[in-house]
Design an enzyme around this catalytic site. Structure first.
Site, PDB file in Angstrom:
ATOM      1  N   PHE A   1      54.958  -5.144  34.841  1.00 14.81           N
ATOM      2  CA  PHE A   1      53.762  -4.836  35.276  1.00 14.81           C
ATOM      3  C   PHE A   1      53.928  -3.457  36.069  1.00 14.81           C
ATOM      4  O   PHE A   1      54.507  -3.361  37.024  1.00 14.81           O
ATOM      5  CB  PHE A   1      53.321  -6.124  36.505  1.00 14.81           C
TER       6      PHE A   1
ATOM      7  N   ASP B   1      60.225   1.657  39.279  1.00 17.71           N
ATOM      8  CA  ASP B   1      59.128   1.200  39.963  1.00 17.71           C
ATOM      9  C   ASP B   1      59.383   0.239  41.153  1.00 17.71           C
ATOM     10  O   ASP B   1      59.648  -1.167  40.905  1.00 17.71           O
ATOM     11  CB  ASP B   1      58.041   0.508  38.871  1.00 17.71           C
TER      12      ASP B   1
ATOM     13  N   LYS C   1      51.915   0.510  47.767  1.00 17.51           N
ATOM     14  CA  LYS C   1      51.761  -0.833  48.472  1.00 17.51           C
ATOM     15  C   LYS C   1      52.350  -0.485  50.198  1.00 17.51           C
ATOM     16  O   LYS C   1      51.364  -0.030  50.825  1.00 17.51           O
ATOM     17  CB  LYS C   1      52.513  -1.973  47.800  1.00 17.51           C
TER      18      LYS C   1
HETATM   19  C1  PLP Z   1      51.110  -3.573  42.450  1.00 17.78           C
HETATM   20  C2  PLP Z   1      51.901  -2.935  41.358  1.00 17.78           C
HETATM   21  C3  PLP Z   1      51.785  -1.696  40.633  1.00 17.78           C
HETATM   22  C4  PLP Z   1      50.230  -1.094  40.864  1.00 17.78           C
HETATM   23  O1  PLP Z   1      49.959  -0.793  42.065  1.00 17.78           O
HETATM   24  P1  PLP Z   1      48.075  -0.707  42.473  1.00 17.78           P
HETATM   25  O2  PLP Z   1      48.124  -0.090  43.688  1.00 17.78           O
HETATM   26  O3  PLP Z   1      47.813  -2.046  42.215  1.00 17.78           O
HETATM   27  O4  PLP Z   1      47.770   0.216  41.396  1.00 17.78           O
HETATM   28  C5  PLP Z   1      52.577  -1.142  39.826  1.00 17.78           C
HETATM   29  N1  PLP Z   1      53.664  -1.673  39.847  1.00 17.78           N
HETATM   30  C6  PLP Z   1      54.072  -2.610  40.435  1.00 17.78           C
HETATM   31  C7  PLP Z   1      55.710  -3.097  40.430  1.00 17.78           C
HETATM   32  C8  PLP Z   1      53.405  -3.397  41.421  1.00 17.78           C
HETATM   33  O5  PLP Z   1      53.342  -4.367  41.747  1.00 17.78           O
END
Ligand code: PLP
Length: 391
Positions: free
Chosen positions: A135, A220, A249
């Site tokens: 994700f 990520d 985040k």
């Molecule tokens: C939440 C998340 C994203 C995307 O972030 P957004 O601010 O919602 O675009 C990408 N990678 C990971 C691992 C995430 O948890």
């Protein structure tokens, strides 16, 4: 409120039927004043707790000075934010964006340009390896390499140049690398996929393979980073320093969308004026908020708290027993309870008991409270879980 939202808002989420009006620390309050323990933390964006007073103060002060300059001018917060974040990451450069998906897109663009400018890959041939069940966000390019049908279906055609390999399999990584491979994009823990934790040693071996084969390791850490797993970055559990961190985040403690790509001069140096940008990226309000959010993380020892409380909490969670529980796994203050049955009814039952958490991938209950949570509050959560499973 529910009907209003359903009538006027697109239905791209299936939220719990709770309408939050106020929040503080690990607690949220609905429009009737009922209190709930937040065990999702906006997908780890509020690691510092809701409405942290210090971050609120930084936001207020900066909002009264200047909020947005665009990058057409300079501002007095961006350079400090870049230096502080780069130093925290042991890196050299920062490229600020707003949302996580934008930062992932930025890392993809950086890796591709690096492939052409530095690695010598033939124009238009660069390939990025990703993991199954990943994700990384919701843009068309990113969902194009998702293995989740709901994320992809109906949104094509997609961007080429990505190849998925099984998560946790270093043999598959080594076999998939070609001379055109420029990067391996990976989440150290696949949180959205159901808190999937690879075997110990996976990330370290993957990092070694990437280094030997001239492939950038892009971590990520949008969800795992900034303390969630009991280390500042989940990569550090394996002593890995990736080539690129993608953060978001909790970078703003939940006050404002702030994301960033953090890397070396070699990688982020590929961008020159006009090759990439964002109107809001690097704005002084976001930078001031993020700087304070990072200071709070350090001053309140939130990483250490996540490690210590997380270890204890996971041990306690593992004493839960119920025929529907398949497995309980976790790292720091993120845990997943995998069930044999849909998790949604359990989440709704927990809501009734005053605890908010959200199912992920149908059969996993994810528990990820703000890192400011106290041990007594976790004990309270454990009692609610016992109660929910007792029914
Ligand atoms: C939440 C998340 C994203 C995307 O972030 P957004 O601010 O919602 O675009 C990408 N990678 C990971 C691992 C995430 O948890």
């Amino acid at each position: 409120m529910l009907a209003l939202e359903d009538e006027w808002g697109a239905h791209n989420y299936h939220p719990l039927p709770v309408v939050v009006a106020r929040a503080e620390g690990p607690w949220v309050f609905d429009i009737d004043g009922a209190r709930y323990l937040d065990c999702l933390s906006a997908y780890s964006a509020v690691n510092q707790g809701h409405c942290h007073p210090r971050i609120l103060q930084a936001l207020r002060e900066q909002a009264e000075r200047v909020t947005l300059t665009s990058r057409a001018y300079r501002n007095d917060q961006l350079p400090l934010f870049c230096r502080e974040l780069a130093e925290l990451c042991g890196m050299q450069m920062v490229l600020p964006m707003n949302t996580g998906a934008e930062a992932v897109e930025t890392a993809i663009k950086a890796a591709r340009k690096w492939a052409y400018d530095c690695k010598g890959v033939e124009s238009g041939r660069a390939e990025i390896l990703v993991c199954e069940n990943n994700f990384h966000g919701r843009t068309t390019t990113i969902v194009g390499f998702s293995s989740d049908a709901d994320s992809r279906q109906g949104f094509g055609p997609f961007t080429p140049g990505f190849r998925a390999i099984p998560f946790g399999d270093v043999g598959a990584l080594a076999a998939a690398i070609t001379p055109n491979t420029c990067a391996f994009l990976v989440e150290p823990v696949q949180c959205e996929a159901g808190v999937l934790i690879p075997r110990a040693g996976y990330l370290a071996e993957a990092a070694r393979i990437c280094r030997e084969r001239g492939v950038l390791l892009i971590a990520d850490e949008i969800q795992t980073g900034l303390g969630r797993t009991g280390a500042l970055f989940a990569c550090q559990h394996e002593g890995v320093q990736p080539d690129v961190y993608v953060l978001g985040k909790a970078l703003s403690g939940g006050f404002y969308p702030v994301s960033a790509v953090v890397s070396s001069r070699d990688v982020l140096g590929v961008f020159s004026p006009g090759t990439h940008g964002s109107t809001f990226g690097g704005n002084p309000l976001g930078c001031a908020v993020a700087r304070e959010a990072l200071r709070v993380l350090a001053d309140e020892n939130l990483v250490e708290r996540a490690a210590v409380l997380g270890r204890w909490f996971l041990d306690q969670l593992r004493t839960l027993s119920h025929p529907d529980i398949v497995e309980i796994r976790g790292m720091g203050l993120i845990a997943g309870i995998e069930l044999r049955v849909p998790a949604r009814p359990f989440c709704e039952r927990l809501q009734m008991l005053g605890m908010l958490c959200k199912e992920t991938h149908d059969r996993v209950i994810r528990i990820a409270p703000p890192l400011v949570i106290e041990r007594e509050e976790l004990t309270w959560a454990l009692d609610r879980l016992r109660e929910a499973f007792a029914r």
